[in-house]
Design a protein around this motif. Sequence first.
Motif, PDB file in Angstrom:
ATOM      1  N   ARG A 173       0.802  -1.227   0.000  1.00 40.56           N
ATOM      2  CA  ARG A 173       0.000   0.000   0.000  1.00 40.56           C
ATOM      3  C   ARG A 173       0.833   1.274   0.000  1.00 40.56           C
ATOM      4  NH1 ARG A 173      -5.060   0.455   3.936  1.00 40.56           N
ATOM      5  NH2 ARG A 173      -4.870   2.554   3.067  1.00 40.56           N
ATOM      6  N   GLY A 174       2.130   1.159   0.227  1.00 38.85           N
ATOM      7  CA  GLY A 174       2.949   2.366   0.334  1.00 38.85           C
ATOM      8  C   GLY A 174       2.716   3.048   1.665  1.00 38.85           C
ATOM      9  N   ILE A 175       2.881   4.393   1.704  1.00 34.89           N
ATOM     10  CA  ILE A 175       2.715   5.134   2.951  1.00 34.89           C
ATOM     11  C   ILE A 175       1.235   5.425   3.185  1.00 34.89           C
ATOM     12  CG2 ILE A 175       3.127   7.354   4.108  1.00 34.89           C
ATOM     13  CD1 ILE A 175       5.920   7.356   2.994  1.00 34.89           C
ATOM     14  N   VAL A 176       0.759   5.119   4.387  1.00 32.69           N
ATOM     15  CA  VAL A 176      -0.585   5.482   4.819  1.00 32.69           C
ATOM     16  C   VAL A 176      -0.451   6.699   5.721  1.00 32.69           C
ATOM     17  CG1 VAL A 176      -2.646   4.731   6.064  1.00 32.69           C
ATOM     18  CG2 VAL A 176      -1.359   3.092   4.682  1.00 32.69           C
ATOM     19  N   ASP A 177      -1.125   7.797   5.357  1.00 34.76           N
ATOM     20  CA  ASP A 177      -0.866   9.082   6.014  1.00 34.76           C
ATOM     21  C   ASP A 177      -2.152   9.918   6.072  1.00 34.76           C
ATOM     22  OD1 ASP A 177       0.223  11.442   6.983  1.00 34.76           O
ATOM     23  OD2 ASP A 177       1.123  12.018   5.071  1.00 34.76           O
ATOM     24  N   PRO A 178      -3.093   9.549   6.947  1.00 36.00           N
ATOM     25  CA  PRO A 178      -4.386  10.248   6.959  1.00 36.00           C
ATOM     26  C   PRO A 178      -4.356  11.641   7.569  1.00 36.00           C
ATOM     27  CG  PRO A 178      -4.337   8.552   8.655  1.00 36.00           C
ATOM     28  CD  PRO A 178      -3.081   8.389   7.866  1.00 36.00           C
ATOM     29  N   PHE A 179      -3.269  12.004   8.299  1.00 37.27           N
ATOM     30  CA  PHE A 179      -3.260  13.291   8.999  1.00 37.27           C
ATOM     31  C   PHE A 179      -2.138  14.229   8.545  1.00 37.27           C
ATOM     32  CE2 PHE A 179      -5.503  10.399  11.865  1.00 37.27           C
ATOM     33  CZ  PHE A 179      -6.660  11.130  12.084  1.00 37.27           C
ATOM     34  N   GLY A 180      -1.528  13.948   7.411  1.00 34.18           N
ATOM     35  CA  GLY A 180      -0.507  14.853   6.885  1.00 34.18           C
ATOM     36  C   GLY A 180       0.833  14.759   7.593  1.00 34.18           C
ATOM     37  N   GLY A 181       1.110  13.611   8.160  1.00 33.67           N
ATOM     38  CA  GLY A 181       2.360  13.441   8.898  1.00 33.67           C
ATOM     39  C   GLY A 181       3.602  13.537   8.039  1.00 33.67           C
ATOM     40  N   GLU A 182       3.519  13.024   6.792  1.00 32.97           N
ATOM     41  CA  GLU A 182       4.694  13.065   5.925  1.00 32.97           C
ATOM     42  C   GLU A 182       5.103  14.508   5.635  1.00 32.97           C
ATOM     43  OE1 GLU A 182       6.362  11.260   1.672  1.00 32.97           O
ATOM     44  OE2 GLU A 182       4.270  10.939   2.244  1.00 32.97           O
ATOM     45  N   ALA A 183       4.130  15.372   5.359  1.00 27.31           N
ATOM     46  CA  ALA A 183       4.435  16.783   5.105  1.00 27.31           C
ATOM     47  C   ALA A 183       5.005  17.443   6.347  1.00 27.31           C
ATOM     48  CB  ALA A 183       3.170  17.516   4.650  1.00 27.31           C
ATOM     49  N   ASP A 184       4.479  17.091   7.536  1.00 31.03           N
ATOM     50  CA  ASP A 184       4.997  17.676   8.777  1.00 31.03           C
ATOM     51  C   ASP A 184       6.427  17.219   9.058  1.00 31.03           C
ATOM     52  OD1 ASP A 184       2.780  19.197   9.307  1.00 31.03           O
ATOM     53  OD2 ASP A 184       1.852  17.757  10.679  1.00 31.03           O
ATOM     54  N   VAL A 185       6.728  15.951   8.764  1.00 34.20           N
ATOM     55  CA  VAL A 185       8.103  15.464   8.932  1.00 34.20           C
ATOM     56  C   VAL A 185       9.050  16.251   8.033  1.00 34.20           C
ATOM     57  CG1 VAL A 185       9.658  13.512   8.555  1.00 34.20           C
ATOM     58  CG2 VAL A 185       7.479  13.155   9.716  1.00 34.20           C
ATOM     59  N   LYS A 186       8.655  16.420   6.796  1.00 25.08           N
ATOM     60  CA  LYS A 186       9.519  17.132   5.840  1.00 25.08           C
ATOM     61  C   LYS A 186       9.680  18.600   6.208  1.00 25.08           C
ATOM     62  CE  LYS A 186       8.742  13.920   2.037  1.00 25.08           C
ATOM     63  NZ  LYS A 186       8.088  13.678   0.731  1.00 25.08           N
ATOM     64  N   ALA A 187       8.654  19.172   6.851  1.00 25.00           N
ATOM     65  CA  ALA A 187       8.719  20.578   7.269  1.00 25.00           C
ATOM     66  C   ALA A 187       9.333  20.745   8.655  1.00 25.00           C
ATOM     67  CB  ALA A 187       7.317  21.179   7.251  1.00 25.00           C
TER      68      ALA A 187
END
Length: 440
Positions: free
Chosen positions: A125-139
């Motif tokens: 399934r790849g990354i499951v990210d319902p709350f925008g965590g990936e963007a927050d990690v990158k920021a």
Amino acid sequence: MELPKEVKNAIGRLEAAGYEAFAVGGCVRDSLLGNEPGDYDLTTAAKPEETERVFQGEKIIETGIKHGTVTVILGETPLEITTFRVESEYRDNRRPERVEFTKSIEEDFARRDFTMNALAYSESRGIVDPFGGEADVKAGIIRAVGDPEKRFREDALRIMRALRFASALGFEIEPETEKALFENRALLLNVSAERLSEELLKLLCGQNVRRVLMKYTDVLGVILPELLPMRGFVQRNPHHVYDVLEHSAAAAEKVPPRPALRLGALLHDVGKPRCFTIDENGVGHFYGHAEISARMAEEILGRLRLDSAAKKEVVSLVKYHGAQIEPTEKAVRRALNKYSPELFFELLLLKRADAAACDPGRPLDEEYFSALERLGKEIIAEKQCFSLKDLAVKGGDLVAAGFAPGPKLGAALGLLLDKVINGELPNEREKLLDFAKTLL
């Protein structure tokens, strides 16, 4: 994201049995940051008994089966596998009264602490990210999942976790999360000392420790109220450009990230506000502050329930941080005897950081600290005598020479050691016995 073979194996076996399964939380976050995860936690739609059936024949530990967690040993790798769950009716701002299993990973993520930890990954399934965590990690942002007030009231330890992540990762805490963190800081009093200590030590070992200590003093002051009088306490001394707290935070930042050493640096001047005096020239002094700080540190560490070995090391570092050690063989041998080799080198690190944190514009006496370190290493490498265990005569030798067991024998051994440390006698059995006989 490349998963270790044991993790792939575990996810594959769960998926083959018809259950969704993912690597979850910190391992996904760390991978997004380009760091090698320290461990891998898994989450799955399978209930604990279903997970156990999938891994029948493997070693299984029912770690927290009531809350959906079992540990499966694949090869030599322990993997914690937890069922998707929802929690409710939190008690004491720490523990949920009710835990219910769910088939939805999105529902599971809704009860997690921060978006950067509400992340999952599987190859299917790849990354499951319902709350925008990936963007927050990158920021580089720490943001509560959903309502931050609710998250902190559910589990007050999350307040310390936010500060720990800010220190360890160098992330900023999102404004609404930060506001809720300050407003709910008193809830930390409901958390066990052991859990608070665990998070505090990780915070202190973070790359961003100084900024977090200074920015969140009011939060940390709930569990370390002794920090509050240090803030803004101007030292009125030409050697110091910072108040007591910022000097201590700067010293903590400058020592290597080892828990006892960083805690010793933070607390080394904690007693200064209690012993401040001003001389006739308006210069501030803190006579006896090391002893007072050591007593306060012992009380603080007892309150935080640190283990006895760590407590002893920290208190010793605080007590002796101001000790003057001349860069001579005799003085260093005496210091090695008094402090032990391990504490001696830790003390040098603290003393160096203490000096460097007084005034960044003043050059540090690198030659002095290098000389002490070099002499200490040479004395140990050359097996020079600086303790009774290294002395060429023992108590039995003195008894054979005519000493009766008791205080006089102990005093004689102590005198012989002093003579050797001072270079007045060689550490040779016959010469030491000859001198000892003059004491009879």
